[in-house]
Design an enzyme around this catalytic site. Structure first.
Site, short mmCIF file in Angstrom:
data_model
loop_
_atom_site.label_atom_id
_atom_site.label_comp_id
_atom_site.label_asym_id
_atom_site.label_seq_id
_atom_site.Cartn_x
_atom_site.Cartn_y
_atom_site.Cartn_z
NE ARG A 133 55.72 7.94 5.17
CZ ARG A 133 55.14 8.03 5.48
NH1 ARG A 133 56.21 9.90 4.53
NH2 ARG A 133 53.74 8.78 5.82
CG ASP A 192 58.37 8.67 11.97
OD1 ASP A 192 57.54 9.16 11.93
OD2 ASP A 192 59.56 8.14 12.30
NE ARG A 196 51.92 12.72 5.57
CZ ARG A 196 50.90 11.69 4.29
NH1 ARG A 196 50.46 11.72 3.67
NH2 ARG A 196 51.10 10.16 5.03
CG ASP A 253 56.90 3.28 10.49
OD1 ASP A 253 55.79 3.56 11.16
OD2 ASP A 253 56.68 4.40 9.13
CB THR A 305 51.21 4.86 11.17
OG1 THR A 305 51.69 4.44 10.16
CG2 THR A 305 52.40 4.78 12.42
N GLY A 338 49.74 10.47 8.27
CA GLY A 338 48.57 9.95 7.73
C GLY A 338 47.50 8.94 8.23
CG ASP A 360 53.35 3.40 7.08
OD1 ASP A 360 52.43 2.88 7.04
OD2 ASP A 360 53.66 4.18 7.10
P1 ADP Z 1 53.12 11.09 10.30
O1 ADP Z 1 52.83 11.82 11.63
O2 ADP Z 1 52.57 10.07 9.69
O3 ADP Z 1 55.26 10.37 10.49
P2 ADP Z 1 53.94 12.88 8.65
O4 ADP Z 1 56.14 12.48 8.18
O5 ADP Z 1 53.93 12.91 7.26
O6 ADP Z 1 53.50 11.58 9.03
O7 ADP Z 1 54.29 14.27 9.62
C1 ADP Z 1 53.17 14.92 10.19
C2 ADP Z 1 53.63 16.20 10.18
O8 ADP Z 1 54.19 16.35 10.96
C3 ADP Z 1 54.27 16.94 8.24
O9 ADP Z 1 53.33 18.10 8.17
C4 ADP Z 1 54.24 18.22 10.02
O10 ADP Z 1 53.55 19.03 10.48
C5 ADP Z 1 54.84 17.71 11.00
N1 ADP Z 1 56.10 16.96 11.55
C6 ADP Z 1 57.07 16.67 10.35
N2 ADP Z 1 58.44 16.38 10.66
C7 ADP Z 1 58.13 17.50 11.64
C8 ADP Z 1 59.48 18.94 12.04
N3 ADP Z 1 60.67 18.30 12.06
N4 ADP Z 1 59.51 19.26 12.55
C9 ADP Z 1 58.20 19.47 12.85
N5 ADP Z 1 56.49 18.96 12.34
C10 ADP Z 1 57.21 18.63 12.18
O1 F6P Z 2 52.47 6.19 6.67
C1 F6P Z 2 51.19 5.17 6.25
C2 F6P Z 2 50.63 5.33 4.26
O2 F6P Z 2 49.81 4.94 3.98
C3 F6P Z 2 52.23 4.94 3.91
O3 F6P Z 2 51.92 3.43 4.22
C4 F6P Z 2 52.24 5.47 2.57
O4 F6P Z 2 53.06 5.24 2.54
C5 F6P Z 2 51.89 6.76 2.59
O5 F6P Z 2 50.96 7.27 4.19
C6 F6P Z 2 50.78 7.41 2.02
O6 F6P Z 2 50.32 8.45 2.17
P1 F6P Z 2 49.40 9.75 1.06
O7 F6P Z 2 48.78 8.99 1.67
O8 F6P Z 2 50.22 10.82 1.42
O9 F6P Z 2 49.45 9.21 -0.43
#
Ligand code: ADP
Ligand code: F6P
Length: 324
Positions: A175, A107, A76, A133, A129, A15, A131
């Site tokens: 989230r 994360d 993502r 978090d 982020t 995000g 969040d």
């Molecule tokens: P954030 O980084 O905000 O937590 P996401 O959880 O959507 O957001 O993760 C962002 C991107 O990081 C994912 O779309 C993917 O490309 C990569 N990613 C997440 N988890 C993994 C994983 N276990 N292994 C490799 N890449 C990952």
């Molecule tokens: O992680 C940032 C965040 O805005 C969260 O607060 C929320 O749950 C999520 O992303 C929303 O994701 P999307 O933009 O895919 O709707």
């Protein structure tokens, strides 16, 4: 000292968060400072897999710090979770001569960064982020702006809700975490704050607080709900049915992710983006830049991913005690 690192790739993933642009700008400019060529990678890990890259220079990032979102786009990318996705990303780095990556995100992004690092591409994570978090860092880029945007929305909402003597149930993002909800709830003087981390006694902590407030002359009752709690409409229905006070739901939604970044997010983005490049230029890898006790430090990614960030019980208690 001249760095042996020739090219550094910079990406934003997950995000978006206000302040990401400031981090990109600082990373790009610090590369230039070190004589390293900055390479922008579009749409997070997608750009690494599909070689969607652009050579940048100091001027590529002119005037972006005051803009929300991310100039590099974000995405993502499920393909990056596979071994083949990682292998393809490594091939792109080798082909493009990229010696290191700055991965700005949450994360999930760091999980990907850890794998990239293990595959031989030096990678440093920067926490961004709304969040807040991320366990390893007391602050994440974007939180302050998102909180202020939510507060501004709720202030506006309060005008109309007060005039109608209603209860407002406002859902904020986060989230699975309630950090944003508690911070915003305290700032707006919420009657109750509902977060996934702390189960409440709904009768005592919400309904009775509203009844008491009304009895004591309150004309508007504001309930802030973290999205992770769920069923915000059900909460409003219950308030209306059991107190007889008109209740309305407002979901702030993606508005709180946009807007011009606050001073805190611009400066934090700049400091973290700068530091990530410092680490790569010094040959470091597999680290997250973290803000802890007023300082930037680095923590190994695997360790960072094990860390949790408990809700601040004191902040929650203050909000509870003064919501009378
Ligand atoms: P954030 O980084 O905000 O937590 P996401 O959880 O959507 O957001 O993760 C962002 C991107 O990081 C994912 O779309 C993917 O490309 C990569 N990613 C997440 N988890 C993994 C994983 N276990 N292994 C490799 N890449 C990952
Ligand atoms: O992680 C940032 C965040 O805005 C969260 O607060 C929320 O749950 C999520 O992303 C929303 O994701 P999307 O933009 O895919 O709707």
């Amino acid at each position: 000292m001249e760095s042996k690192v020739r090219r550094i790739g910079i990406l934003t993933s997950g995000g978006d968060a206000p302040g990401m642009n400031a981090a990109v700008r600082a990373a790009v400019r610090n590369c230039v400072h070190h004589g390293i060529i900055p390479i922008g990678i579009r749409r997070g890990y997608n750009g690494l897999i599909h070689a969607d890259t652009m050579v940048m220079d100091a001027r590529s990032v002119n005037g972006i710090s005051d803009r929300g979102g991310t100039m590099l786009y974000t995405a993502r990318c499920d393909e990056f979770k596979t071994d083949e996705g990682i292998a393809q990303a490594v091939r792109t780095c080798r082909y493009a001569g990229i010696d290191g990556i700055v991965a700005i995100g949450g994360d999930g992004t760091f999980r990907g960064a850890g794998k990239l690092s293990a595959a031989g591409i030096n990678t440093i994570g920067v926490p961004a982020t709304i969040d807040n978090d991320i366990g390893c860092s007391h602050y994440t880029i974007g939180f302050d702006t998102a909180a202020n945007t939510a507060i501004e929305c709720i202030d506006k909402l309060s005008d109309t809700m007060q005039s109608h003597e209603r209860a407002s149930v406002v859902e904020v993002m986060g989230r699975h975490a309630g950090h944003l909800a508690v911070y915003v709830g305290l700032a707006v003087g919420a009657t109750a704050i509902l977060v996934p981390e702390y189960p409440v006694d709904f009768e005592r902590d919400v309904l009775e607080k509203i009844r008491q407030g009304r009895y004591n002359g309150k004309r508007h009752h504001l309930i802030v709900v973290a999205e992770g709690v769920g069923n915000t409409q059900g909460i409003a229905d219950r308030i209306e049915n059991e107190t007889g006070i008109d209740a309305r739901v407002s979901i702030i939604g993606h508005i709180q992710r946009g807007g011009s970044p606050s001073a805190r997010d611009r400066t934090m983005g700049a400091r973290m983006g700068h530091m990530a490049v410092e680490q790569l230029a010094a040959g470091k890898t597999d680290l997250v830049v973290c803000y802890r006790d007023s300082h930037l430090v680095t923590i190994p990614i695997a360790e960072a991913l094990q860390m949790t960030k408990p809700m601040d019980p004191y902040m929650y208690q203050v909000a509870y005690d003064v919501s009378i």
